[in-house]
Design an enzyme around this catalytic site. Structure first.
Site, short mmCIF file in Angstrom:
data_model
loop_
_atom_site.label_atom_id
_atom_site.label_comp_id
_atom_site.label_asym_id
_atom_site.label_seq_id
_atom_site.Cartn_x
_atom_site.Cartn_y
_atom_site.Cartn_z
N GLN A 1 -2.00 2.65 10.19
CA GLN A 1 -0.73 2.66 9.44
C GLN A 1 0.37 3.40 10.23
OE1 GLN A 1 -3.71 3.33 8.07
NE2 GLN A 1 -3.79 2.83 5.91
N ASP B 1 -1.84 11.11 -2.00
CA ASP B 1 -2.28 10.10 -2.97
C ASP B 1 -2.62 10.72 -4.31
OD1 ASP B 1 -2.82 8.79 -0.21
OD2 ASP B 1 -2.75 7.20 -1.70
N ARG C 1 -7.62 0.03 -6.48
CA ARG C 1 -7.81 1.15 -5.54
C ARG C 1 -7.96 2.43 -6.36
NH1 ARG C 1 -4.28 1.36 -0.31
NH2 ARG C 1 -6.14 2.45 0.38
N ASN D 1 -5.18 12.77 0.73
CA ASN D 1 -4.30 11.89 1.49
C ASN D 1 -5.15 11.17 2.53
OD1 ASN D 1 -1.59 10.89 2.07
ND2 ASN D 1 -1.71 12.03 3.98
N LYS D 2 -4.50 10.34 3.31
CA LYS D 2 -5.20 9.51 4.30
C LYS D 2 -6.21 10.30 5.10
CE LYS D 2 -5.01 6.03 4.69
NZ LYS D 2 -6.05 5.25 3.98
N ARG E 1 0.85 -1.19 0.00
CA ARG E 1 0.00 0.00 0.00
C ARG E 1 0.89 1.24 0.00
NH1 ARG E 1 2.03 1.76 3.96
NH2 ARG E 1 0.87 3.67 3.70
N GLY E 2 0.22 2.41 -0.10
CA GLY E 2 0.96 3.66 -0.24
C GLY E 2 1.06 3.97 -1.72
N ALA E 3 0.80 5.22 -2.09
CA ALA E 3 0.61 5.57 -3.51
C ALA E 3 1.75 5.10 -4.44
CB ALA E 3 0.36 7.06 -3.63
O1 MRU Z 1 -4.57 3.56 2.36
P1 MRU Z 1 -3.08 3.68 2.28
O2 MRU Z 1 -2.37 3.10 3.45
O3 MRU Z 1 -2.56 3.18 0.96
O4 MRU Z 1 -2.85 5.25 2.32
C1 MRU Z 1 -1.54 5.74 2.27
C2 MRU Z 1 -1.48 7.21 2.38
O5 MRU Z 1 -2.47 7.90 2.52
C3 MRU Z 1 -0.14 7.82 2.20
O6 MRU Z 1 0.00 8.98 2.96
C4 MRU Z 1 0.06 8.16 0.72
O7 MRU Z 1 -0.19 7.06 -0.10
C5 MRU Z 1 1.39 8.69 0.43
S1 MRU Z 1 2.58 7.41 0.48
C6 MRU Z 1 4.05 8.08 0.11
#
Ligand code: MRU
Length: 362
Positions: A205, A246, A97, A256-257, A57-59
């Site tokens: 996270q 994201d 996603r 973002n999250k 996970r993570g963009a």
């Molecule tokens: O749902 P996730 O855990 O994939 O969300 C991740 C985030 O929101 C991060 O802050 C974002 O992807 C940036 S990662 C460098």
């Protein structure tokens, strides 16, 4: 990233591809922090499933994994209906996603390359292009994150106390991270910093992944409940906030999250600089209005239960239901600057970066 295993420190990426076997390997993030497990993804379907279930996970990491998934699809598709099978893999990976734009930029970039080089019906040529380009994307992502770290480190004074939300670390970006990269670089440069880690309900996270990364790097930190950050800001204990992204719109709004928006509003109220760290590829120049960003809605179980590696423990009364948007949008007016691999920009400046990284994951 540094990973401490049985008193040894080893270096890992969070995702990599082994072209000889055609297997993608990931650190299974659903098992952290208590179990360090490398999972093998043997097909693009398994890659898609790992993205969907957030084992990876993570963009930027989502984008890189999808790129490797396309390479697997090229290898595994039969020669006779190669183009159709590749098309199916593209749709499957894209449907995993919806919010992180890196997924769409990497897949779109790869398909353009395959098309431009006349390989859309030529399996062998397509394999060569997809394997090479997806590996290149992974390497370029790491380079970009390192540069983000160098620019971001310039914002930190010695003994700075920094707040971060979610995990925008090496686990989210192949290596280094975006928001966590400046912290790594600061540590390597001998600066003393302290990190407030938002736990980041509902999937935690922050508490599970960011804390694990900071612990492995020896960076001083404490986890705080999501609703405690205002308290620490008001007491003057936080010098700077830094988060990942994201998707960023051309006018500088940032998805973002979930919870990021609240932190940014509180930071402005308390005159604390609020930075977003992201590669240029996270900017979506096709979207003018942040209402157009698709916000992922995940299962209500994440909110109604607490998970450990073995089982889910229900915390809400049976019969109550939950809403679980995974991201929110922070308007540009709350953001001090966006730290990219080519420099730090005010949100109103980023529309100028149109040609600097589109269709790439960097
Ligand atoms: O749902 P996730 O855990 O994939 O969300 C991740 C985030 O929101 C991060 O802050 C974002 O992807 C940036 S990662 C460098």
């Amino acid at each position: 990233m540094k990973v401490k295993i049985n008193n040894r420190t080893e270096n890992y990426r969070c995702v990599w591809f082994e072209p000889e076997s055609g297997i993608i390997k990931i650190i299974n993030q659903n098992k952290l922090p208590h179990k360090f497990e490398i999972a093998e993804l043997k097909t693009y379907m398994e890659a898609a499933d790992a993205i969907k279930t957030m084992a990876v996970r993570g963009a930027p990491a989502i984008g890189v994994t999808a790129g490797f998934g396309i390479a697997q699809a090229c290898v595994q598709a039969p020669k006779q209906n190669f183009t159709d099978c590749l098309g199916k893999a593209v749709e499957t990976l894209k449907s995993t996603r919806p919010t992180a734009v890196n997924l769409f930029h990497v897949i779109g970039g790869l398909l353009n390359k395959i098309n431009d080089m006349g390989a859309i019906e030529d399996k062998e040529k397509a394999i060569e292009i997809a394997v090479f380009e997806s590996q290149k994307t992974a390497n370029e992502t790491i380079d970009a994150c390192k540069k983000i770290g160098e620019f971001g480190n310039g914002l930190f004074k010695n003994k700075y106390k920094i707040l971060t939300h979610c995990n925008a670390g090496a686990l989210a970006c192949v290596d280094f991270g975006t928001a966590l990269s400046p912290m790594r670089i600061a540590k390597y440069a001998g600066k003393e910093i302290f990190v407030f880690v938002d736990e980041t309900r509902p999937r935690l996270q922050g508490a599970k992944l960011t804390a694990w990364e900071l612990l492995n790097e020896g960076i001083e930190h404490k986890i705080i409940a999501d609703n405690a950050s205002g308290y620490f800001m008001q007491k003057g204990e936080i010098d700077l906030c830094i988060v990942g992204a994201d998707r960023i719109t051309a006018n500088g709004d940032v998805a973002n999250k979930i919870g990021t928006y609240e932190k940014a509003v509180l930071a402005k109220e308390n005159s604390i600089p609020f930075y977003v760290a992201a590669p240029v590829s996270t900017i979506d120049f096709n979207i003018q209005n942040s209402n157009q960003i698709p916000i992922e809605e995940r299962s209500e179980d994440d909110v109604l239960t607490v998970k450990d590696n073995k089982k889910d423990i229900r915390i809400a009364p049976v019969g109550s239901h939950a809403l679980n948007p995974a991201f929110d949008v922070t308007p540009a007016k709350y953001i001090t600057g966006i730290i990219t691999e080519i420099g730090i920009f005010r949100p109103e400046e980023i529309h100028k970066l149109t040609n600097a990284g589109q269709n790439k994951n960097v």
